[in-house]
Enzyme design. Structure first.
Site, short mmCIF file in Angstrom:
data_model
loop_
_atom_site.label_atom_id
_atom_site.label_comp_id
_atom_site.label_asym_id
_atom_site.label_seq_id
_atom_site.Cartn_x
_atom_site.Cartn_y
_atom_site.Cartn_z
N HIS A 244 25.11 78.44 115.70
CA HIS A 244 23.80 78.24 116.31
C HIS A 244 23.80 77.31 117.51
O HIS A 244 22.73 77.07 118.08
CB HIS A 244 22.81 77.67 115.29
CG HIS A 244 22.34 78.68 114.30
ND1 HIS A 244 21.24 79.48 114.53
CD2 HIS A 244 22.83 79.04 113.10
CE1 HIS A 244 21.06 80.27 113.48
NE2 HIS A 244 22.02 80.03 112.61
N LYS B 293 8.05 73.19 120.46
CA LYS B 293 9.40 73.35 119.92
C LYS B 293 9.93 71.94 119.70
O LYS B 293 9.31 70.98 120.13
CB LYS B 293 10.30 74.11 120.90
CG LYS B 293 10.19 73.59 122.34
CD LYS B 293 11.08 74.35 123.32
CE LYS B 293 10.53 75.71 123.68
NZ LYS B 293 11.42 76.80 123.36
N ARG B 294 11.07 71.81 119.01
CA ARG B 294 11.65 70.47 118.85
C ARG B 294 11.76 69.81 120.23
O ARG B 294 11.98 70.48 121.24
CB ARG B 294 13.03 70.54 118.21
CG ARG B 294 13.00 70.76 116.71
CD ARG B 294 14.39 70.89 116.13
NE ARG B 294 15.12 71.97 116.76
CZ ARG B 294 16.25 71.82 117.48
NH1 ARG B 294 16.80 70.61 117.62
NH2 ARG B 294 16.85 72.85 118.02
N LYS C 37 15.93 71.19 126.09
CA LYS C 37 14.77 72.10 126.15
C LYS C 37 13.85 71.74 127.32
O LYS C 37 12.94 72.49 127.68
CB LYS C 37 14.01 72.08 124.83
CG LYS C 37 14.79 72.73 123.67
CD LYS C 37 14.05 72.60 122.35
CE LYS C 37 14.76 73.22 121.16
NZ LYS C 37 14.60 74.69 121.07
N THR D 33 13.60 81.52 119.22
CA THR D 33 12.79 82.53 118.55
C THR D 33 11.33 82.30 118.90
O THR D 33 10.53 83.24 118.81
CB THR D 33 12.98 82.49 117.02
OG1 THR D 33 12.82 81.13 116.58
CG2 THR D 33 14.33 83.01 116.61
N LYS E 199 8.07 84.99 119.59
CA LYS E 199 6.73 84.92 118.97
C LYS E 199 5.64 84.95 120.03
O LYS E 199 4.63 85.64 119.88
CB LYS E 199 6.59 83.64 118.14
CG LYS E 199 7.57 83.51 117.00
CD LYS E 199 7.53 82.07 116.43
CE LYS E 199 8.73 81.80 115.55
NZ LYS E 199 8.90 80.35 115.27
C1 LIG Z 1 9.75 79.46 115.79
C2 LIG Z 1 9.70 78.04 115.46
C3 LIG Z 1 10.61 77.16 116.02
C4 LIG Z 1 11.67 77.60 117.02
O1 LIG Z 1 11.15 77.49 118.32
P1 LIG Z 1 12.08 77.56 119.61
O2 LIG Z 1 11.12 77.60 120.72
O3 LIG Z 1 12.87 78.81 119.51
O4 LIG Z 1 12.91 76.34 119.61
C5 LIG Z 1 10.53 75.82 115.71
N1 LIG Z 1 9.58 75.36 114.87
C6 LIG Z 1 8.66 76.18 114.32
C7 LIG Z 1 7.63 75.61 113.42
C8 LIG Z 1 8.69 77.54 114.58
O5 LIG Z 1 7.80 78.34 114.01
#
Ligand SMILES: *Cc1c(COP(=O)(O)O)cnc(C)c1O
Length: 809
Positions: free
Chosen positions: A358, A549-550, A555, A657, A661
């Site tokens: 990952h 996101k984190r 990022k 991911t 979404k």
């Molecule tokens: C999908 C998701 C992530 C991943 O987000 P990225 O933008 O791909 O880093 C992180 N936290 C939550 C709660 C998510 O639903």
């Protein structure tokens, strides 16, 4: 009490009566005194009773067919709430809603108080949750294995702009979904010594041991076709109390064993800043790996009776390296308990395991100090040496490996303090090693695993991540789901790629109009939440620009914040221009020991405070930081986004991911050519995504050539003004030096290339403005995004794992 609740029981549906019966007999409350939580539990338990029947049926079917089982081992499962998911997948939503309404209970309200199972940190954990749902949907016989954390990932509060970490207490009211399996308990040893007798029989006598106890949660696939098991391990001491010590007055000492056992399952990623913290993490990893592997082997022997058949009957997938010790654990069981010879055991292990990588970030590649590993797991240390000898022999025989390659392939890092490389162990112990997006897989071959790839050229393969469209479209965005159903019929509910049929509606003005109304309603909902939760007022007609996101430097939330400051500057200088009103939303947790990430959160909050209270921007720009980003918040935020920020330094985001979404919910992506963004662009088309910045090759080349951010900053007026404003304390008058080091880091090294990409990013944002002004064109692009990202369904991803790696389809 409401009128509905007062109505005579005879008018109620059988389902309503069952819920009341559960309330009385299992919760021990009657209708008049039941609180919302009691209704929630009664509803879940009633539903669970029905799920159990399907669960048993699924288990019986697997046994009868002798099907190969899939085991997905992951330190994280970010499953979120389960009630809506189960109702939706069982198609029982309307019926349960009506039954509860007849009892005077609002289903939406009780769904909202279900705690979010925060057993994960970010994308890796959410991937595991989406995969569990897709495996059940594709009717694979699959088990997830993880840890039942009592507190999980911390809950984030924002105090005066700073992140504060609080324990997540998701189990306070108990967990009605789970079954404790007292009978499924395993001995997990630590430390001690290894002896071998004259016949070569090896014995590990651990100095210490805990018991792993299983808790099972049912996972319902789409249309309830199959119910699989998520098995999470809890820890308990063999002797919960030393009665002699207790009676002698040493109360704490008498309970110390239990406390020690419980520490194993307290939190996800305990800080590894101390040696004790590091040891706890390794213990955690071994604890859940060992319990899982013992369980796999026990089940296999129970049903098939011959350990040599393991690779034909079990596929074990390692989600990142956290469970990599499983390779050595299976070897231990094969060698010491089943008494196979090394070659045969090694062949079985390799054919059973698959490993998913990952990250390429060197600091995120796990390795353990050899002395710690040897002290805690002396038998596994011997096995690692034996595996290493085998692999290095193969390397030498291949002739492909010189001294440098041998050193890179070795499971033991000999540079400085000797360490065990978990990624190398996972790689050599698996028949398949996969990346999670096309670019990431290519980079794996070229960078971290270059030498291992030369030695085993058929092993690395790609499986681009996916998301479950049940949770990430149908459940989180019911308005869009029914609009789509009205337009193209329900086939997309069973096959997300059917969303393609929506493409032609991008040209239909009346459909675009309705699509715009759906988005607006979702934005109104989010605006109401922001007002009620944080007192933040935003205009639902503004462009909602979202980065959740984190928080991590790669990022590049900082790139977004600096651009926000630059935009603020321009609006103030030229208030007369035709600015597109924007709402910039941020959210995400920073690792508790990650100083810069925490400072970035504070900066976002400082910038928000200043901009939101400045009458000169006249509501053209609003900034919000939404605390405690988790799955439930994601389900609320993503359907309301217009613009999806996916702006990582190219080459650093394995897949993402979140990007999928957002696109599925009709947001347009502004992003770099990184991770799965590239594949999203290939599918939605260049005109329906806004791409900017250096490519991964260009980033690498720029670094090689000697990158000098200082000259770039000095040559960009907008960038230098924004950086200097932040550095000089414009946004932190209470502590003007707060961001001095963060900003000087950009001048000095700027490892994540914020400066290099800034002008391109700012220009891309103005392209976004121009597109937004063309409302019809924007909606058409957003519709084309929805229509073309069905491929990113985790059903497609799991289908590929099943066919190419697990050999179960
Ligand atoms: C999908 C998701 C992530 C991943 O987000 P990225 O933008 O791909 O880093 C992180 N936290 C939550 C709660 C998510 O639903």
């Amino acid at each position: 009490m409401t009128d509905a609740a007062a109505s005579p029981a005879v008018d109620r549906s059988p389902l309503a009566n069952r819920i009341v019966d559960t309330l009385i007999h299992r919760i021990g409350k009657d209708e008049r005194v039941a609180r919302k939580h009691d209704w929630l539990d009664a509803t879940i338990l009633t539903l669970r009773d029905e799920i159990i029947d399907k669960w048993m049926e699924s288990t019986r079917a697997a046994h009868a067919s002798g099907a190969k089982r899939v085991y997905y081992i992951s330190l994280e499962f970010l499953i979120g709430r389960l009630l809506r998911d189960a109702l939706s997948n069982l198609g029982r939503n309307a019926e349960v809603k009506a039954a509860l309404a007849s009892l005077g209970v609002d289903l939406d309200e009780i769904e909202e108080i279900e705690p979010d199972a925060a057993l994960g940190n970010g994308g890796l954990g959410r991937l595991a949750a989406c995969f569990m749902e897709s495996m059940a949907t594709l009717e694979l016989s699959a088990y997830g294995y993880g840890i039942r954390y009592v507190n999980g990932m911390f809950r984030q509060r924002i105090d005066d702009g700073w992140q504060v970490e609080l324990p997540e207490t998701w189990l306070t009211h108990g967990n009605p979904w789970e079954f404790e399996r007292r009978e499924s308990a395993y001995f997990i040893g630590f430390g001690g010594e290894v002896t071998s007798n004259a016949a070569g029989r090896v014995d590990w006598n651990p100095a210490e041991a805990v018991e792993a106890v299983a808790f099972d949660t049912p996972v319902v696939g789409w249309r309830g076709k199959r119910v699989n098991t998520l098995r999470l391990w809890s820890a308990r001491a063999f002797d919960p109390i030393r009665l002699d010590a207790f009676n002698a007055g040493d109360h704490a000492g008498a309970l110390a064993g239990q406390v020690r056992a419980e520490a194993l399952v307290r939190v996800l990623y305990p800080s590894d800043a101390s040696a004790a913290g590091q040891e706890l993490r390794l213990r955690q990893e071994y604890f859940f790996s060992s319990a899982s592997i013992q369980d796999v082997v026990r089940r296999h022997m129970q049903y098939f009776g011959d350990i040599r058949l393991l690779p034909e009957k079990a596929a074990i997938q390692l989600n990142d390296t956290h469970p990599a010790i499983s390779v050595a654990e299976l070897m231990r069981l094969l060698l010491d308990h089943h008494e196979l010879d090394f070659d045969e055991a090694w062949d079985i292990a390799r054919r059973t395991f698959g490993y998913t990588n990952h990250t390429l970030l060197p600091e995120a590649l796990e390795s353990w100090p050899l002395p710690l590993f040897e002290r805690l797991l002396p038998r596994h240390m011997q096995i690692v040496y034996a595996i290493n000898a085998q692999v290095l022999r193969e390397a030498a025989r291949s002739g492909a490996a010189d001294g440098g390659a041998i050193a890179a392939i070795s499971l033991i890092d000999e540079n400085g303090e000797r360490r065990i490389r978990m990624a190398n162990l996972a790689f050599v112990g698996s028949h398949s090693v996969n990346g999670v997006a096309a670019l990431h897989t290519e980079l794996m071959k070229q960078t971290v695993f270059a030498d291992l790839h030369r030695l085993y050229p058929d092993r690395i393969n790609n499986k681009t991540n996916g998301i479950t469209p049940r949770r990430w479209l149908m459940e989180c965005n019911p308005r869009l789901t029914s609009l789509i159903r009205d337009a193209i019929g329900p086939a997309f509910c069973d096959d997300a790629e059917q969303l393609k049929l929506l493409e032609s509606f991008a040209n239909d003005a009346s459909f675009r109009e309705r699509f715009g109304e759906v988005k607006r309603s979702n934005k109104v909902d989010l605006s109401n939440y922001l007002r009620e939760d944080q007192g933040l007022r935003v205009d639902p007609d503004a462009l909602f620009d979202v980065q959740v996101k984190r928080i991590h430097e790669y990022k590049r939330q900082l790139l977004n914040i600096i651009d926000t400051v630059a935009l603020y500057d321009q609006i103030r200088s030229h208030p007369e221009r035709d600015w597109v009103p924007r709402v910039k939303l941020f959210g995400g947790k920073a690792a508790s020991s990650y100083h810069n990430a925490k400072l970035i959160i504070k900066l976002a909050n400082d910038v928000a405070k200043r901009i939101n209270s400045d009458p000169a921007v006249g509501g053209l720009l609003k900034v919000g930081f939404i605390p405690n980003y988790n799955v439930s918040l994601a389900e609320r935020i993503i359907p309301a986004a217009d613009l999806s920020e996916q702006i990582s330094t190219a080459g650093m985001e394995a897949s993402g991911t979140g990007n999928m979404k957002f696109a599925l919910n009709g947001a347009i992506t502004i992003g770099t050519l990184d991770g799965a963004n590239i594949e999203i662009k290939d599918r939605v088309g260049d005109d329906n995504i806004v791409i900017f910045g250096l490519t991964a090759d260009e980033v690498a080349e720029t670094r090689r050539a000697g990158y000098s951010p200082r000259s770039i900053i000095e040559n960009s007026r907008e960038l230098s003004q924004a950086i200097n404003a932040i550095a000089s304390g414009v946004f932190s008058p209470d502590d003007p030096g707060r961001y001095r080091d963060l900003m000087s880091g950009l001048y000095d090294h700027d490892w994540f290339m914020v400066a290099a990409d800034f002008d391109a990013y700012a220009a891309a944002q103005r392209t976004v403005d121009a597109r937004w002004r063309d409302r019809g064109g924007w909606q058409a692009s957003a519709i084309r995004n929805v229509a073309n990202v069905g491929w990113f369904s985790s059903d497609r991803t799991i289908g590929e794992y099943a066919r190419d790696i697990w050999n179960v389809m």
